[in-house]
Structure formats: C-alpha cells, structure tokens
Design an enzyme around this catalytic site. Structure first.
Site, PDB file in Angstrom:
ATOM      1  N   ALA A 106      83.524  59.458  77.736  1.00  0.00           N
ATOM      2  CA  ALA A 106      84.142  60.125  78.884  1.00  0.00           C
ATOM      3  C   ALA A 106      84.500  59.097  79.949  1.00  0.00           C
ATOM      4  O   ALA A 106      83.671  58.264  80.334  1.00  0.00           O
ATOM      5  CB  ALA A 106      83.191  61.185  79.439  1.00  0.00           C
ATOM      6  N   GLN A 156      87.827  65.193  70.228  1.00  0.00           N
ATOM      7  CA  GLN A 156      86.471  65.750  70.308  1.00  0.00           C
ATOM      8  C   GLN A 156      86.462  66.926  71.281  1.00  0.00           C
ATOM      9  O   GLN A 156      86.895  66.799  72.430  1.00  0.00           O
ATOM     10  CB  GLN A 156      85.454  64.718  70.777  1.00  0.00           C
ATOM     11  N   CYS A 211      75.890  65.629  73.566  1.00  0.00           N
ATOM     12  CA  CYS A 211      75.908  65.314  74.998  1.00  0.00           C
ATOM     13  C   CYS A 211      74.595  65.751  75.668  1.00  0.00           C
ATOM     14  O   CYS A 211      74.194  66.910  75.570  1.00  0.00           O
ATOM     15  CB  CYS A 211      77.105  65.998  75.668  1.00  0.00           C
ATOM     16  N   ASN A 216      75.721  55.321  64.685  1.00  0.00           N
ATOM     17  CA  ASN A 216      76.161  55.023  66.063  1.00  0.00           C
ATOM     18  C   ASN A 216      74.956  54.637  66.911  1.00  0.00           C
ATOM     19  O   ASN A 216      73.890  55.225  66.806  1.00  0.00           O
ATOM     20  CB  ASN A 216      76.872  56.249  66.657  1.00  0.00           C
ATOM     21  N   GLY A 217      75.203  53.641  67.765  1.00  0.00           N
ATOM     22  CA  GLY A 217      74.180  53.200  68.709  1.00  0.00           C
ATOM     23  C   GLY A 217      73.865  51.734  68.569  1.00  0.00           C
ATOM     24  O   GLY A 217      73.473  51.272  67.493  1.00  0.00           O
ATOM     25  N   ASP A 218      74.125  50.983  69.651  1.00  0.00           N
ATOM     26  CA  ASP A 218      73.729  49.574  69.727  1.00  0.00           C
ATOM     27  C   ASP A 218      74.468  48.637  68.779  1.00  0.00           C
ATOM     28  O   ASP A 218      73.956  47.564  68.465  1.00  0.00           O
ATOM     29  CB  ASP A 218      72.213  49.402  69.518  1.00  0.00           C
TER      30      ASP A 218
END
Ligand SMILES: Cc1cc2nc3c(=O)[nH]c(=O)nc-3n(C[C@H](O)[C@H](O)[C@H](O)COP(=O)(O)O)c2cc1C
Length: 307
Positions: free
Chosen positions: A16, A68, A98, A197-199
């Site tokens: 966002a 999305q 979210c 997903n992530g890092d």
C-alpha cells in the site's frame, strides 16, 4: 479466454502506497514475473470510488498483471471481480493477511484466517470471474496460534490456484524475522503452487528461502523498494550499463503519464527515500525529497544527488 498462468518465478508484492503503476512497471522491466497492485477495497470498487480506480493503472510492460482485493462479503467480492476496471488483470489475489486493526475489526484481511468457512466463500465468490484466484496470508495470529497449514488446505479446496505465505504472524505486523521453516510445512501440505514471502532482500536470501521452503516462487516487497534490480539479480539477468538514475526517471515519468502532478509529487518522496538508502548523505537527500512540491522539484533532487 483467461491467460494460462504458470504460478512460479519472482513476484513484486502488493505494498500500500508503493506498488503504484510506475513501480510495478519498473519491477516487471527488471525481471518480475508477476506484479500485484496494492490492496483495493472490493466495496470501494463496487461503490465506484475514483480513488480506488486510480490505483488500478497498468502498462504493457507488466507480464502477469494481478490485482489484489480485500473484503469479507462474498456479494461484494463477486461484484468487484466482474467490475470493468478489473478486466485487464490476469489474476485476482485476495488479501487475507493484512494485520491493520481497522481492517481486522471489519472481519477483513487477516481476520479471515480465523474464519475458514467465510474465507472459502470469499475465494469461491472471486472465482465467478473465471480468472485464477490466489490468496495471500500469514502464518497465523500469534506464535501460539499458527493456522497456515489448515488455512492453505482450505484455500486449495475452495479453488485457489496458488497461495503466498508471508512468514510472520498478525501479531508481528512487519517486524521480527520471517519464519521460512513454517512456510515449508505449508508447501508440503498442498498441491497448488506456493510463494514464499518475507525477508527476501537479495539473491542470497532468495536462494536460502527457496532451499528451505521448496516453494514454487517468491514474492518480494520491501527488498524491491529503492532496488528494482533485485529481480534481475535473483534471476542472473545482466543489464548492460545499468543506471539507477534512469530507472528512477522512468518510474517518475510512468507515474506522471497516469496521475496528476500533485499526486505524484506527494507519493514519489517516499520512493526517493528508498532510492537513496545506503547512499552517502542520505539524510540530506531525504530532507530535499520531502520538501518537494512539484514534479520539477523531484527532478531536481534526482539530478542533484543521483549519478
Ligand atoms: C507499507 C506496507 C504496505 C503493505 N501493503 C500490503 C498490501 O496492500 N497488501 C498485502 O497483501 N500486503 C501488504 N504488505 C505486506 C507485504 O506485501 C509483504 O507481505 C511484507 O512486507 C513482507 O515481505 P517483505 O519482507 O519482502 O517486505 C505491506 C507491507 C508494508 C511494509
């Protein structure tokens, strides 16, 4: 006929305030296989908000275009996916991750992790458009309440074509370390493609995440901000005479071709703050960026500080 899609490769994430048309175009040009818009309210779209539609511009550079949406009412989801503004998108992703309290209180985003029957109805409602539907969600609510394996199976049963798992819980928001081992358990539990997903911030972390999880692909969010070349780095694609400055200008010009100058000036400052990350004098650059009031001001900052 909907495009046949192989869910694999490297995806630029919905963020966002950042996954604007310029950034999505740039990431695609630098190797992202799929790009996702920031989250769009299904209800906002159905009720015809211009602000919502302004987030939906795309370019021909994007290979697989994903939008999305978020919402928890199957009625609005089914109306939204058939909205004219979504015609150009190949894939519909549903936000079920979210953690923002305002969204969770409404039963949307990561609240759906705790309401599997409704989450399944939402996916089924989205499938009405005849396009592949994917779901992005988190590991669970807290470290003691991990739900991702059961949730993934339910999303598969509801007809999701692929899922993305962000390796954090709702409680963690965006801090702490992403747990790729937990994502590996999800990957083992389902047949549909899974994105980790992530890092993931460079080729090394990408390789490690893929090795631990055995996922079909990876989604990158913050690691791409200020560094769209992360996609070509990961894929080993060489860009001759690469210039970050040229990429920044392309990003700016793309935004200006779709949006009012005031909107661009207000939004581009945040990108400049990422583009100068790690540069000498970044504090001064950020101050100059945040003082910008027009596209010309932005251009002057780019000219002055980037080579
Ligand atoms: C400022 C910000 C806005 C975000 N907006 C969204 C969003 O609209 N939809 C979504 O699914 N995830 C959103 N995310 C989460 C990211 O897509 C991603 O899951 C998360 O940042 C972890 O990936 P990373 O470690 O590569 O950043 C947002 C994250 C940040 C930091």
């Amino acid at each position: 006929m909907p495009k046949r899609i192989d869910f694999k490769g490297v995806v630029f994430a919905p963020i966002a305030g950042y996954s604007d048309v310029g950034m999505r175009r740039l990431c695609a040009m630098r190797g992202a296989d799929m790009t996702v818009t920031e989250m769009i309210s299904a209800k906002g779209l159905v009720y015809g908000s211009d602000k919502t539609e302004d987030l939906l511009h795309t370019t021909d550079s994007e290979k697989i275009k994903c939008v999305q949406i978020f919402g928890s009412e199957p009625y609005f989801i089914s109306k939204a996916v058939e909205h004219k503004a979504l015609e150009k998108f190949d894939v519909i992703d549903i936000n079920m991750g979210c953690p923002v309290p305002k969204i969770v209180k409404n039963g949307e985003g990561s609240a759906l992790l705790e309401n599997i029957p409704l989450a399944m109805q939402v996916v089924k409602a989205a499938r009405i458009a005849g396009k592949p539907v994917t779901v992005k969600f988190r590991l669970g609510v807290t470290a003691d309440k991990l739900l991702a394996v059961d949730f993934a199976k339910a999303m598969q049963d509801a007809g999701a074509s692929a899922i993305t798992v962000h390796g954090r819980t709702r409680e963690q928001m965006y801090s702490g370390v992403a747990d790729w081992d937990e994502i590996a358990k999800v990957k083992k539990a389902v047949e549909i493609p899974v994105f980790v997903n992530g890092d993931i911030v460079d080729k090394k972390s990408y390789d490690k995440a893929m090795q631990i999880t055995d996922c079909d692909g990876a989604m990158i969010a913050r690691g791409a901000l200020g560094n769209p070349k992360i996609f070509s780095d990961i894929k080993g694609l060489e860009i001759k005479d690469y210039s970050l400055k040229e990429d920044i200008i392309l990003h700016l010009d793309t935004m200006l071709s779709f949006h009012h100058e005031n909107y661009v000036a207000a939004n581009f400052k945040k990108h400049l703050a990422y583009y100068c990350r790690g540069m000498r004098g970044q504090k001064e650059i950020k101050l100059a960026a945040f003082a910008c009031k027009s596209a010309d001001d932005i251009r002057q900052v780019i000219e002055r500080y980037f080579v």
